[in-house]
Motif scaffolding. Structure first.
Motif, mmCIF file in Angstrom:
data_model
loop_
_atom_site.group_PDB
_atom_site.id
_atom_site.type_symbol
_atom_site.label_atom_id
_atom_site.label_comp_id
_atom_site.label_asym_id
_atom_site.label_seq_id
_atom_site.Cartn_x
_atom_site.Cartn_y
_atom_site.Cartn_z
ATOM 1 N N PRO A 57 2.871 -9.498 -1.133
ATOM 2 C CA PRO A 57 1.968 -9.337 -2.286
ATOM 3 C C PRO A 57 0.500 -9.622 -1.987
ATOM 4 C CG PRO A 57 3.973 -10.448 -2.969
ATOM 5 C CD PRO A 57 4.033 -10.333 -1.479
ATOM 6 N N THR A 58 0.206 -10.378 -0.933
ATOM 7 C CA THR A 58 -1.192 -10.688 -0.604
ATOM 8 C C THR A 58 -1.724 -9.856 0.558
ATOM 9 O OG1 THR A 58 -0.445 -12.484 0.833
ATOM 10 C CG2 THR A 58 -0.985 -13.041 -1.460
ATOM 11 N N THR A 59 -0.910 -8.977 1.141
ATOM 12 C CA THR A 59 -1.349 -8.148 2.265
ATOM 13 C C THR A 59 -1.057 -6.685 1.965
ATOM 14 O OG1 THR A 59 0.775 -8.494 3.378
ATOM 15 C CG2 THR A 59 -1.050 -9.985 3.953
ATOM 16 N N LEU A 60 -1.609 -6.186 0.892
ATOM 17 C CA LEU A 60 -1.435 -4.787 0.518
ATOM 18 C C LEU A 60 -2.514 -3.959 1.214
ATOM 19 C CD1 LEU A 60 -0.697 -5.175 -3.303
ATOM 20 C CD2 LEU A 60 0.942 -4.936 -1.432
ATOM 21 N N ARG A 61 -2.293 -3.666 2.462
ATOM 22 C CA ARG A 61 -3.254 -2.904 3.233
ATOM 23 C C ARG A 61 -2.519 -2.031 4.247
ATOM 24 N NH1 ARG A 61 -4.622 -8.339 4.822
ATOM 25 N NH2 ARG A 61 -3.550 -8.956 6.746
ATOM 26 N N ALA A 62 -3.243 -1.070 4.788
ATOM 27 C CA ALA A 62 -2.679 -0.139 5.761
ATOM 28 C C ALA A 62 -2.611 -0.784 7.134
ATOM 29 C CB ALA A 62 -3.509 1.139 5.817
ATOM 30 N N PHE A 63 -1.570 -0.464 7.879
ATOM 31 C CA PHE A 63 -1.455 -0.991 9.236
ATOM 32 C C PHE A 63 -2.179 -0.098 10.240
ATOM 33 C CE2 PHE A 63 1.942 2.134 9.331
ATOM 34 C CZ PHE A 63 1.938 2.596 10.631
ATOM 35 N N LYS A 64 -2.587 1.116 9.822
ATOM 36 C CA LYS A 64 -3.278 2.021 10.734
ATOM 37 C C LYS A 64 -4.217 2.907 9.929
ATOM 38 C CE LYS A 64 -3.634 3.743 15.014
ATOM 39 N NZ LYS A 64 -2.549 4.498 15.662
ATOM 40 N N SER A 65 -5.449 3.024 10.405
ATOM 41 C CA SER A 65 -6.436 3.934 9.832
ATOM 42 C C SER A 65 -6.789 4.955 10.907
ATOM 43 C CB SER A 65 -7.690 3.186 9.371
ATOM 44 O OG SER A 65 -7.375 2.265 8.343
#
Length: 600
Positions: free
Chosen positions: A138-146
């Motif tokens: 819930p605190t790391t809602l981000r993409a692992f690759k851009s």
């Protein structure tokens, strides 16, 4: 001597002792505390999410009804209506949501792999974001690759350009390939980790006949995968063509479909704006059976064409509707039902139309819906699971769930008020809805009781401990961020960062035994000319034709003397015409050749 506190004294209060105990530890060491996952789920609940059902008389002007039952009337009829509405809403996973704020500009495309383990989003910021639900909390809602598709691969060093992403899509049956289409004539195939697997060739813009070009010569608007073949896809371009590709052959398309427009002043060409590949079709011409696939495409001149998707020939469409939508309006969305019989289109003229491929002449249903194609030409319209609903966004930022029979909205719920809702997808296995908006936000709507995995699992995980190194912008090395539980070895470097460097220079540094310190400058690769005494083997390997230094030119030429005498190349014709060599003789009156006197 200080006075002791008498516990029997009536003036002493036990609340004072409780306050003191709250500041003192109950035990030593780390205490395994139980997380309240129910509270985490409750925090993702959408506050009084608005709805409007088709049971109401005036859907367009209906007031938003709260799902908590606060707007209830004393009348029993109104209570029964609200109960029926709640039962209607329970079919849709729209009660909770997770918000991803990873893009800087509008999200133009969203896609989930068949298993629902990963998600890909494309945006006008020229980036493709890849998400792995299994590694998020819930605190790391981000993409692992851009990934910037035009800064990755072989073309990265040759060109420093980027293009907005128009469409990204996982194959409906394969999770290892991703179709990526940007505002460029070349489409790309990415892996599930963001690596470029194939880059289709660009056609020759100086050729008039589009049948003779090996690729698109204009910008590609969108594309689609073959519903069954994992290695076949189709792209729609501004050069009035639809091109079918084999992802294993990037140098030429497998088939090309040239659309000939009949609109006045179009010179036989029109931009292709949308395309869809149906799993099966009844076909307008009667030649295709129930198990055949069909290609549906829309053009800028308002035409809607149907082709057989079984390998051609593609000389003419199986069915064509010239005035499906208003001419010179961008038909942004087109989708085919799972059985291949129904087709829904969203035109730039503010209309949504429902078509039947068995009677492909007139639309069955036509409703008004404000178009967003003037700002976002990639605005989509999609069928839900089992074709029980149709999802479409609105200019106000609302999600409309339409009835597939009469196209009337069954549910209208705000997602990003004040910002256009561009795309929406409903994943069947996850039972979750993913939306992309013009403000750069990606929303995942779910129901904690009926949805599986993905967002439903993320909210049931323990939040990751925040650490200053979790934010890559605050670390000394911008290429990676470290977690709070990682062990940092001085002078060491992450393996992923070493792979990113790549090349012979990185390998040479490892052979020398030097540490991968990010502060150490990268040593240039040594060549044979940089060595003090390069050996003969290295010179022969790195310097072309270096072996000729040890050869005698006269001996090398005399090797061919015998062959030249037996089979001459330049004087072979004289064997028949003049087998005996004759030289001119000088007469007495003729002098020999003039010779210049040498200067002394």
């Amino acid at each position: 001597m200080e006075d002791r506190v008498d516990l029997d004294d009536a003036s002493y209060s036990s609340s004072e002792d409780a306050v003191l105990q709250s500041y003192l530890p109950a035990a030593f060491g780390k205490q395994p505390g139980e997380k309240d996952f129910a509270a985490q789920i409750e925090r993702t609940r959408r506050p009084a999410w608005g709805v409007a059902t088709a049971n109401e008389k005036n859907v367009k002007g209906a007031d938003l009804v709260s799902t908590d039952g606060s707007d209830s009337d004393s009348d029993s009829d109104s209570d029964s209506d609200s109960d029926s509405d709640n039962d209607e809403l329970s079919r849709y996973p729209l009660s909770h949501e997770l918000v991803f704020k990873t893009h800087e500009k509008a999200v133009t495309s969203v896609s989930l792999d068949p298993s629902g383990g990963r998600m890909a989003t494309g945006s006008r910021d020229c980036m493709v974001k890849l998400y792995d639900f299994a590694s998020m909390t819930p605190t790391t809602l981000r993409a692992f690759k851009s990934v910037d598709p035009w800064q990755t691969g072989k073309a990265a060093a040759a060109m420093a350009e980027s293009h907005p992403v128009n469409h990204v899509a996982f194959h409906p049956q394969a999770a290892n390939v991703l179709l990526c289409i940007t505002a460029h004539p070349q489409a790309k195939i990415l892996s599930r980790d963001g690596a470029v697997l194939a880059e289709f060739v660009k056609g020759d813009m100086y050729l008039r006949d589009m049948h003779n070009t090996k690729g698109h010569v204009g910008e590609i608007a969108t594309g689609a995968w073959h519903p069954n073949d994992r290695e076949t896809c189709i792209t729609a371009g501004a050069d009035s063509t639809l091109r079918i590709w084999d992802i294993n052959n990037k140098r030429s398309q497998r088939d090309v479909i040239v659309f000939k427009s009949r609109a006045a002043g179009s010179a036989g060409r029109s931009r292709m704006t949308a395309v869809a590949w149906g799993a099966s079709s009844a076909g307008g011409s009667g030649n295709s059976g129930a198990g055949d696939s069909a290609i549906l495409a829309a053009a800028l001149d308002g035409s809607l064409v149907l082709y057989s998707g079984n390998g051609g020939p593609y000389t003419r469409p199986a069915a064509e509707i010239r005035d499906a939508h208003a001419p010179n309006t961008w038909t942004s969305g087109i989708d085919v039902s799972p059985d291949g019989r129904m087709v829904v289109t969203r035109g730039g003229d503010g209309l949504i139309k429902l078509w039947d491929t068995r009677k492909f002449k007139q639309p069955l249903v036509t409703v008004s819906h404000a178009s967003t194609a003037d700002r976002f030409p990639m605005s989509s319209i999609r069928y839900g699971p089992n074709a029980t609903s149709i999802l479409v966004g609105s200019v106000e930022g609302d999600l409309h769930v339409l009835n597939p029979g009469n196209l009337r909205p069954e549910v209208i719920t705000p997602i990003t008020p004040g910002s256009v809702l561009v795309v929406a997808e409903w994943h069947e296995k996850l039972n979750q809805v993913v939306t992309g908006s013009g403000n750069g936000e990606t929303h995942i709507l779910y129901d904690p009781q009926r949805s599986l995995r993905a967002a439903a699992d993320i909210v049931r995980r323990e939040p990751k401990k925040r650490h200053i190194d979790d934010d890559g912008s605050l670390t000394m090395d911008q290429s990676f961020a470290l977690g709070g539980d990682n062990i940092i070895i001085p002078g060491a470097q992450l393996a992923a960062h070493r792979r990113r460097k790549g090349g012979a220079a990185g390998n040479m540094m490892s052979n020398t035994g030097k540490s991968y310190d990010p502060r150490r400058p990268t040593m240039p690769q040594q060549t044979p000319f940089m060595q003090n005494r390069p050996d003969e083997k290295s010179i022969e390997k790195n310097i072309p034709l270096s072996r000729m230094l040890h050869e005698d030119p006269r001996e090398e030429l005399l090797k061919y003397a015998e062959a030249a005498e037996k089979d001459p190349i330049f004087t072979a014709a004289y064997r028949v015409n003049a087998p005996v060599t004759e030289y001119a003789e000088l007469s007495d009156d003729e002098d020999g050749p003039d010779t210049k006197r040498l200067k002394r």
